[in-house]
Design an enzyme around this catalytic site. Structure first.
Site, short mmCIF file in Angstrom:
data_model
loop_
_atom_site.label_atom_id
_atom_site.label_comp_id
_atom_site.label_asym_id
_atom_site.label_seq_id
_atom_site.Cartn_x
_atom_site.Cartn_y
_atom_site.Cartn_z
N GLY A 279 -0.47 49.41 -14.20
CA GLY A 279 -1.61 49.15 -13.32
C GLY A 279 -1.89 47.67 -13.23
O GLY A 279 -0.98 46.85 -13.38
N GLU A 298 3.01 47.56 -17.92
CA GLU A 298 3.73 47.32 -16.66
C GLU A 298 2.64 46.95 -15.67
O GLU A 298 1.99 47.82 -15.11
CB GLU A 298 4.43 48.58 -16.18
CG GLU A 298 5.27 49.26 -17.24
CD GLU A 298 6.72 49.35 -16.86
OE1 GLU A 298 7.06 49.02 -15.71
OE2 GLU A 298 7.52 49.73 -17.71
N CYS A 333 4.18 47.65 -6.44
CA CYS A 333 4.04 46.51 -7.35
C CYS A 333 5.11 45.48 -7.03
O CYS A 333 4.95 44.30 -7.31
CB CYS A 333 4.15 46.97 -8.79
SG CYS A 333 5.66 47.89 -9.10
N1 LIG Z 1 4.56 47.03 -13.12
C1 LIG Z 1 4.69 48.16 -12.49
O1 LIG Z 1 5.67 48.88 -12.66
C2 LIG Z 1 3.61 48.61 -11.54
C3 LIG Z 1 3.79 49.77 -10.78
C4 LIG Z 1 2.79 50.16 -9.90
C5 LIG Z 1 1.63 49.40 -9.79
N2 LIG Z 1 1.49 48.28 -10.52
C6 LIG Z 1 0.28 47.47 -10.38
O2 LIG Z 1 -0.87 48.30 -10.36
C7 LIG Z 1 -1.92 47.71 -9.61
C8 LIG Z 1 -2.48 48.71 -8.61
O3 LIG Z 1 -2.94 49.84 -9.24
P1 LIG Z 1 -4.48 50.13 -9.53
O4 LIG Z 1 -5.31 49.27 -8.67
O5 LIG Z 1 -4.64 51.60 -9.48
O6 LIG Z 1 -4.60 49.61 -11.05
P2 LIG Z 1 -5.79 49.81 -12.10
O7 LIG Z 1 -5.47 48.93 -13.25
O8 LIG Z 1 -7.12 49.66 -11.46
O9 LIG Z 1 -5.69 51.35 -12.53
C9 LIG Z 1 -4.54 51.87 -13.17
C10 LIG Z 1 -4.94 53.06 -14.03
O10 LIG Z 1 -5.71 52.60 -15.14
C11 LIG Z 1 -6.92 53.37 -15.25
N3 LIG Z 1 -7.92 52.50 -15.89
C12 LIG Z 1 -8.76 51.61 -15.31
N4 LIG Z 1 -9.50 51.00 -16.25
C13 LIG Z 1 -9.12 51.51 -17.45
C14 LIG Z 1 -9.51 51.27 -18.81
N5 LIG Z 1 -10.45 50.37 -19.12
N6 LIG Z 1 -8.90 51.98 -19.78
C15 LIG Z 1 -7.93 52.88 -19.50
N7 LIG Z 1 -7.53 53.15 -18.23
C16 LIG Z 1 -8.11 52.47 -17.22
C17 LIG Z 1 -7.21 53.75 -13.80
O11 LIG Z 1 -8.09 54.84 -13.75
C18 LIG Z 1 -5.81 54.08 -13.30
O12 LIG Z 1 -5.41 55.38 -13.71
C19 LIG Z 1 -1.28 46.52 -8.92
O13 LIG Z 1 -1.66 45.34 -9.59
C20 LIG Z 1 0.22 46.76 -9.06
O14 LIG Z 1 1.02 45.59 -9.05
C21 LIG Z 1 2.43 47.88 -11.40
#
Ligand SMILES: NC(=O)c1ccc[n+]([C@@H]2O[C@H](COP(=O)([O-])OP(=O)(O)OC[C@H]3O[C@@H](n4cnc5c(N)ncnc54)[C@H](O)[C@@H]3O)[C@@H](O)[C@H]2O)c1
Length: 510
Positions: A279, A298, A333
């Site tokens: 994320g 990641e 991503c």
């Molecule tokens: N590196 C990779 O392989 C990859 C793949 C896909 C997306 N991404 C990245 O993800 C981001 C987009 O996704 P997003 O906006 O949903 O990300 P996000 O970080 O807002 O959310 C990701 C997940 O984390 C959970 N979450 C949020 N706060 C949390 C906490 N404090 N504790 C535990 N879990 C928590 C969310 O509910 C969600 O399920 C972009 O920055 C993208 O580049 C990276």
């Protein structure tokens, strides 16, 4: 040995029977045997429901949240969100799993074969057009992208499962031995599970990211709790039901819908021995501290592409630029965030071709669609800040989509490209702004002169989200110069280089 073979045949027997039945039935039955809903029928009048799975039982919650259809704003999915006061059963479930896991090379080794069987059946299920269409449509409903993009997600997942059929899970746990100093002494290294683990995944790949990570954890004997972003968790809820149908023991995986704060609390209380988080960097950095390093990350990508001095195949290269920047509305991503174009490309039709390709994208076939984590206003505000940088200009896009009913909590932006001069990108006051990841159909374009490659390399060195990159050139000296002076999770090199489109055999480690 006989016992293992016999028990494997027995185990394989039961689900096989269910399989056989369904294949005969499937010609007439409408509904898939594992599914609890029809992807195309979910609507305001017939909302889909998403449950939690804990200690082998599907459960609701005292608090059901409602999700808006990203295409028309209808309340189309109800989710049993677990609140902070309801996490105890999940904490208990994880704590039941010992540190040495559900299996390891000395304990219940027949489970390696069980997982080979589950993978075989699940891969076969996903290869059936009716099943792959079900998941493709379900992905499209919650994370709108073109049919082809959503189908690719299902196909990559299916190929991954095929890789771990039969004996392959057992081989994944291969150990090593090294001769010792004297007779009778040897050292052995074993693949050992962590035991209780957590997997947290984002919204943009509702099937591929969680499924690959979940199966990897299960293969090696871990007991995972899986939390997928609630906006899209309906996809994995149905996939877990498919896995159960294929023989997955119901107590092997817990599945929770919650907000980030609740999940954070659960992690602190349940204390999993490892958490795999995918994320944003913001949450990744918080978890690294909270979990005292017991986390694999990641996170975000500000992914770059450099077009080298050797101009070739302009049509093809512009098509790849369009795919990299705007497929899935830029919500990968690995999406192309910045394009460094050698001056030799400026005199070609590259930019006008990129504009034409962007213009072909339309909401009707979801080649462009809702942006789930940025509103239209937020993206336009970012664009306007960029346009204040001296020498910047809008190349194309820069407006809201026309004739749409995307709810205002989401974004609706035409594929957009903003040109910013290289010298300006490098200035301290601008660098942070220009290299901010906008998770939508948005990219920066810049140009460098023949003698400015060191400036480009300097811009890359200062970035901190190194995920994917592409060096588009067939000039070996240029390739060597750029690759040798940069760092990335995955670098694609050569005329066909792209930042996205990774099949499941690529690495995403940073
Ligand atoms: N590196 C990779 O392989 C990859 C793949 C896909 C997306 N991404 C990245 O993800 C981001 C987009 O996704 P997003 O906006 O949903 O990300 P996000 O970080 O807002 O959310 C990701 C997940 O984390 C959970 N979450 C949020 N706060 C949390 C906490 N404090 N504790 C535990 N879990 C928590 C969310 O509910 C969600 O399920 C972009 O920055 C993208 O580049 C990276």
């Amino acid at each position: 040995m006989y016992r293992v073979v016999a028990s494997r045949a027995f185990r394989a027997g039961a689900p096989q029977k269910a399989f056989g039945c369904w294949f005969n039935l499937s010609r007439s039955a409408h509904t898939l045997p594992f599914a609890t809903l029809e992807a195309d029928e979910i609507s305001g009048s017939k909302p889909g429901e998403v449950y939690n799975l804990v200690q082998g039982k599907w459960t609701g919650s005292s608090n059901w949240s409602t999700l808006l259809d990203p295409l028309n704003g209808e309340q189309f999915i109800r989710i049993a969100e677990v609140g902070e006061k309801e996490i105890q059963p999940y904490v208990e479930s994880l704590s039941k799993c010992p540190k040495h896991g559900l299996h390891n090379p000395f304990k219940s080794p027949e489970r390696y074969l069980l997982y080979g069987d589950i993978s075989t059946k699940a891969a076969h299920m996903l290869s059936l057009p009716k099943v792959s269409n079900f998941f493709t449509r379900l992905i499209q409903r919650v994370s709108p992208k073109s049919y082809q993009q959503a189908l690719s997600e299902v196909q990559v997942t299916q190929k991954f499962l095929e890789n771990f059929c039969g004996d392959q899970v057992r081989f994944l746990a291969r150990s090593f031995a090294v001769p010792g100093n004297h007779l009778g002494q040897q050292s052995h290294g074993y693949r050992w599970p962590y035991g209780p683990v957590a997997i947290i995944t984002p919204f943009n790949f509702p099937l591929e990211i969680p499924l690959l990570q979940l199966m990897g954890a299960l293969y090696m004997g871990n007991k995972p709790i899986l939390k997928v972003d609630s906006k899209v968790s309906i996809v994995m809820e149905q996939m877990i039901r498919l896995l159960h149908y294929c023989g997955l023991p119901v107590e092997d995986v817990d599945f929770i819908n919650s907000d980030g704060k609740t999940m954070n609390k659960l992690l602190m209380e349940a204390n999993p021995r490892m958490t795999l988080f995918t994320g944003s960097s913001r949450v990744a950095e918080k978890l690294a501290v909270d979990l005292k390093g017991r986390v694999k990350l990641e996170d975000a990508g500000f992914d770059w592409k450099i077009l080298g001095p050797d101009v070739n195949e302009v049509d093809y290269v512009s098509w790849v630029c369009d795919q990299d920047a705007y497929a899935c509305s830029g919500q990968k991503c690995s999406a192309q965030s910045v394009l460094f174009m050698h001056e030799n490309w400026s005199s070609t039709s590259l930019l006008s071709k990129m504009k034409d390709l962007a213009d072909r994208r339309k909401l009707e076939d979801l080649t462009v669609g809702p942006v789930l984590t940025f509103t239209t206003e937020a993206m336009l505000e970012h664009m306007n800040k960029l346009l204040k940088v001296p020498g910047s200009k809008l190349l194309f896009g820069g407006e809201e989509l026309k004739n749409h009913s995307i709810p205002s909590i989401y974004g609706a932006l035409k594929p957009t490209a903003v040109f910013v001069p290289l010298e300006e990108i490098l200035k301290d006051g601008n660098y942070e702004l220009v290299t901010r990841e906008i998770f939508g159909p948005f990219q920066i374009v810049t140009e460098y002169k023949q003698d400015q490659l060191p400036l480009v390399l300097n811009a890359l060195e200062r970035m901190h989200a190194h995920l994917t990159a592409a060096v588009v050139s067939n000039d070996p000296l240029f390739l060597q110069e750029v690759i040798g002076n940069t760092v990335n999770g995955t670098t694609y090199a050569g005329l066909r280089a792209r930042t996205t489109g990774a099949p499941q055999n690529h690495w995403w480690v940073k």
